[in-house]
Design an enzyme around this catalytic site. Structure first.
Site, PDB file in Angstrom:
ATOM      1  N   ASP A   7      -6.982   4.377  -4.576  1.00  0.00           N
ATOM      2  CA  ASP A   7      -7.652   4.238  -3.270  1.00  0.00           C
ATOM      3  C   ASP A   7      -8.262   5.617  -3.005  1.00  0.00           C
ATOM      4  O   ASP A   7      -8.473   6.392  -3.952  1.00  0.00           O
ATOM      5  CB  ASP A   7      -6.643   3.812  -2.181  1.00  0.00           C
ATOM      6  CG  ASP A   7      -7.311   3.395  -0.873  1.00  0.00           C
ATOM      7  OD1 ASP A   7      -7.816   2.274  -0.792  1.00  0.00           O
ATOM      8  OD2 ASP A   7      -7.363   4.219   0.067  1.00  0.00           O
ATOM      9  N   LYS A  36       0.872  -1.186   0.000  1.00  0.00           N
ATOM     10  CA  LYS A  36       0.000   0.000   0.000  1.00  0.00           C
ATOM     11  C   LYS A  36       0.899   1.224   0.000  1.00  0.00           C
ATOM     12  O   LYS A  36       2.042   1.159   0.448  1.00  0.00           O
ATOM     13  CB  LYS A  36      -0.876   0.008   1.263  1.00  0.00           C
ATOM     14  CG  LYS A  36      -2.115   0.871   1.143  1.00  0.00           C
ATOM     15  CD  LYS A  36      -3.273   0.159   0.472  1.00  0.00           C
ATOM     16  CE  LYS A  36      -4.437   1.079   0.219  1.00  0.00           C
ATOM     17  NZ  LYS A  36      -5.636   0.367  -0.267  1.00  0.00           N
TER      18      LYS A  36
HETATM   19  P1  NDP Z   1     -12.862   7.779  -2.918  1.00  0.00           P
HETATM   20  O1  NDP Z   1     -11.799   8.774  -2.683  1.00  0.00           O
HETATM   21  O2  NDP Z   1     -13.389   7.559  -4.280  1.00  0.00           O
HETATM   22  O3  NDP Z   1     -14.105   8.092  -1.967  1.00  0.00           O
HETATM   23  C1  NDP Z   1     -13.956   8.152  -0.573  1.00  0.00           C
HETATM   24  C2  NDP Z   1     -15.279   8.570   0.036  1.00  0.00           C
HETATM   25  O4  NDP Z   1     -15.188   8.437   1.449  1.00  0.00           O
HETATM   26  C3  NDP Z   1     -15.631  10.021  -0.236  1.00  0.00           C
HETATM   27  O5  NDP Z   1     -17.028  10.175  -0.235  1.00  0.00           O
HETATM   28  C4  NDP Z   1     -15.006  10.726   0.980  1.00  0.00           C
HETATM   29  O6  NDP Z   1     -15.603  11.972   1.288  1.00  0.00           O
HETATM   30  C5  NDP Z   1     -15.298   9.729   2.080  1.00  0.00           C
HETATM   31  N1  NDP Z   1     -14.301   9.858   3.129  1.00  0.00           N
HETATM   32  C6  NDP Z   1     -12.948   9.769   2.979  1.00  0.00           C
HETATM   33  N2  NDP Z   1     -12.341   9.971   4.167  1.00  0.00           N
HETATM   34  C7  NDP Z   1     -13.328  10.206   5.054  1.00  0.00           C
HETATM   35  C8  NDP Z   1     -13.341  10.489   6.427  1.00  0.00           C
HETATM   36  N3  NDP Z   1     -12.217  10.586   7.136  1.00  0.00           N
HETATM   37  N4  NDP Z   1     -14.566  10.646   7.038  1.00  0.00           N
HETATM   38  C9  NDP Z   1     -15.721  10.567   6.314  1.00  0.00           C
HETATM   39  N5  NDP Z   1     -15.761  10.321   4.998  1.00  0.00           N
HETATM   40  C10 NDP Z   1     -14.584  10.125   4.379  1.00  0.00           C
HETATM   41  O7  NDP Z   1     -12.284   6.400  -2.313  1.00  0.00           O
HETATM   42  P2  NDP Z   1     -12.768   4.920  -2.586  1.00  0.00           P
HETATM   43  O8  NDP Z   1     -14.229   4.885  -2.800  1.00  0.00           O
HETATM   44  O9  NDP Z   1     -11.868   4.332  -3.582  1.00  0.00           O
HETATM   45  O10 NDP Z   1     -12.409   4.221  -1.188  1.00  0.00           O
HETATM   46  C11 NDP Z   1     -13.342   4.150  -0.115  1.00  0.00           C
HETATM   47  C12 NDP Z   1     -12.919   3.051   0.852  1.00  0.00           C
HETATM   48  O11 NDP Z   1     -12.892   1.791   0.140  1.00  0.00           O
HETATM   49  C13 NDP Z   1     -11.530   3.192   1.463  1.00  0.00           C
HETATM   50  O12 NDP Z   1     -11.536   2.654   2.770  1.00  0.00           O
HETATM   51  C14 NDP Z   1     -10.653   2.328   0.576  1.00  0.00           C
HETATM   52  O13 NDP Z   1      -9.490   1.891   1.226  1.00  0.00           O
HETATM   53  C15 NDP Z   1     -11.611   1.180   0.315  1.00  0.00           C
HETATM   54  N6  NDP Z   1     -11.316   0.369  -0.854  1.00  0.00           N
HETATM   55  C16 NDP Z   1     -11.218   0.922  -2.092  1.00  0.00           C
HETATM   56  C17 NDP Z   1     -10.954   0.136  -3.197  1.00  0.00           C
HETATM   57  C18 NDP Z   1     -10.942   0.685  -4.570  1.00  0.00           C
HETATM   58  O14 NDP Z   1     -10.869  -0.118  -5.525  1.00  0.00           O
HETATM   59  N7  NDP Z   1     -11.031   1.981  -4.785  1.00  0.00           N
HETATM   60  C19 NDP Z   1     -10.677  -1.305  -3.048  1.00  0.00           C
HETATM   61  C20 NDP Z   1     -10.886  -1.818  -1.712  1.00  0.00           C
HETATM   62  C21 NDP Z   1     -11.169  -0.990  -0.667  1.00  0.00           C
HETATM   63  P3  NDP Z   1     -14.810  13.341   0.910  1.00  0.00           P
HETATM   64  O15 NDP Z   1     -14.970  13.490  -0.572  1.00  0.00           O
HETATM   65  O16 NDP Z   1     -15.478  14.384   1.706  1.00  0.00           O
HETATM   66  O17 NDP Z   1     -13.372  13.124   1.318  1.00  0.00           O
END
Ligand code: NDP
Length: 448
Positions: free
Chosen positions: A167, A127
């Site tokens: 991510d 990561k």
């Molecule tokens: P994105 O950046 O596309 O979206 C993240 C979302 O989560 C946004 O809506 C963001 O809001 C919100 N968010 C981020 N940090 C916080 C926080 N501290 N408190 C509240 N809301 C938060 O990321 P992904 O959708 O790719 O990833 C989301 C999760 O899924 C993560 O945990 C990631 O590790 C996991 N994941 C992702 C994969 C992938 O293929 N992308 C694979 C496996 C797991 P805002 O815009 O306000 O920051």
């Protein structure tokens, strides 16, 4: 016997990494659930598999200097954790978020080892990321940052060594800028990153894969109770990549999704977030890069709750898809009190340990992120295969492979849990199944 060994490892890892709370949380969760394995396999203790597994093979930390639109020099910190390569090249996303630090990336990389093992594909765990905050930055600033980040990272990765992906804060735009810089520095066109655009090596279904995979996994959990998603009320957190495609697949399966969120607050839409409203969210988040509160301006029957999370909304199923520890023990209890009986984690470690314990004690269908969200990395591995073959598979072929992988992960976790005396406990099942494959590979490869 095993409990003494586990206690000693826990003590050692806490002493060695005293301030790394997220990393310690992730290690403790795994250690607690795999304890029975050591009674059956004394060779793992003799070969010090756990002692070696909790120590990353390599941690790279570097300076990322870049110039903003005002001509000011900015400096961020970049990281890549190459945690374990026993079963394949390091594989795991890159996160750009101000909360990124060594502990967060070590927890993510550690979890990735087990997740990648569960996919049955030949990928190790890694990561990376930076404390860079992409919010409010121009495209030019994002490019400047990505190029500087890759200018150091490129020497540590490679299509047979370490293959990063996206991510939080890293989507198609950032992968494009980083790939361009890698290609320029290395002078070769290889599948060194996944999540690429379709026209230059990306795979169909990769953008959808994590969210779709979560729902495929949840569907398998429901099947064990002879149920399906038709008419189920679902709450989803986040509004990024994983949340969007989780909602899309839930709609397709006949569920009604009533919430979506970002880090400022959440939306409650009692009429359900249908295809048309989801298209609005995609445009808002992926193109205009706006805030989720705008949803309530566009769709007047929806309510925006600033500074709150959606776990108080009554539902059948919950899908945390934002970030780590977003469900604390109070939120977990509220979900249970309101009748929620399925939790499938799109995010990594979104539930605190006490919350996980509450779900397990209540006997609900609880799919930990390590298993439930593995569809993203699995499809990244399918992208690697297509790049190596210099071929691309059609949408239905990739989707079928993804579905088969999610069914297989589910069944492996389900059967392993039963075998080790904890039927229905997907935490035990996925941790033990993931661990066994890595421990065997590490044993066979000697002391490295
Ligand atoms: P994105 O950046 O596309 O979206 C993240 C979302 O989560 C946004 O809506 C963001 O809001 C919100 N968010 C981020 N940090 C916080 C926080 N501290 N408190 C509240 N809301 C938060 O990321 P992904 O959708 O790719 O990833 C989301 C999760 O899924 C993560 O945990 C990631 O590790 C996991 N994941 C992702 C994969 C992938 O293929 N992308 C694979 C496996 C797991 P805002 O815009 O306000 O920051």
């Amino acid at each position: 016997m095993s409990s003494k060994y586990i206690s000693r490892i826990m003590k050692e890892v806490a002493e060695k990494n005293p301030h790394e709370t997220e990393f310690l949380q992730a290690v403790n969760e795994v250690l607690e659930s795999i304890a029975p394995v050591f009674d059956l396999h004394p060779e793992f203790e003799k070969n010090k598999i756990m002692e070696r597994l909790i120590e990353p093979e390599r941690v790279i930390m570097f300076r990322v200097p870049w110039v903003d639109d005002q001509g000011e020099i900015q400096v961020n910190r970049g990281y890549r954790i190459q945690f374990n390569s026993a079963i394949g090249p390091y594989k795991g996303g890159i996160r750009f978020h101000p909360s990124v630090n060594l502990s967060v990336l070590k927890f993510l990389a550690f979890e990735q080892i087990f997740k990648n093992s569960l996919t049955t594909l030949p990928i190790g765990g890694g990561k990376g990321g930076s404390d860079f905050n992409p919010k409010g930055k121009s495209d030019n600033e994002i490019m400047a940052f990505c190029q500087s980040f890759m200018t150091e990272l490129f020497r540590h990765i490679g299509h047979n060594t370490d293959v990063p992906a996206g991510d939080i804060g890293v989507g198609a735009r950032e992968i494009g800028f980083m790939y361009g810089q890698y290609k320029r520095l290395q002078n070769e066109f290889t599948g060194v990153l996944t999540g690429k655009s379709l026209s230059w090596g990306g795979s169909l279904i990769r953008p959808e894969a994590t969210g779709y995979g979560v729902v495929y996994f949840a569907q398998e959990m429901l099947r064990t109770r002879c149920e399906n998603f038709e008419g189920k009320i679902c709450v989803v957190s986040g509004s990024g990549n994983v949340a969007q495609y989780t909602i899309e697949k839930l709609n397709e399966f006949g569920a009604k999704v009533v919430t979506v969120s970002d880090s400022d607050g959440f939306i409650y839409d009692p009429k359900g977030i249908d295809e048309c409203k989801l298209a609005f969210i995609k445009e808002l988040k992926n193109v205009r890069r706006g805030r989720i509160k705008e949803y309530a301006c566009e769709f007047k029957h929806a309510t925006y709750y600033p500074c709150e999370n959606p776990w108080g909304i009554k539902c059948d199923a919950a899908f945390p898809c934002a970030t780590q520890n977003e469900i604390d023990v109070t939120a977990a209890q509220t979900l249970l009190d309101n009748g929620c009986y399925l939790v499938a984690e799109g995010a990594n470690m979104p539930t605190c340990q006490e919350g996980v314990n509450a779900f397990i004690k209540a006997g609900i269908l609880y799919g930990p992120g390590k298993a439930a969200n593995a569809g993203g990395v699995a499809t990244s591995a399918l992208e690697m295969s297509q790049n190596s073959l210099r071929l691309s598979w059609c949408r239905s072929e990739v989707d079928q492979k993804l579905q088969a992988i999610m069914v297989s992960i589910h069944n492996t976790a389900y059967e392993t849990a039963a075998k080790y005396g904890c039927p229905g406990n997907y935490v035990v099942g996925s941790n033990i199944a993931g661990f066994l494959k890595i421990a065997k590979a590490m044993t066979e490869q000697g002391v490295v």
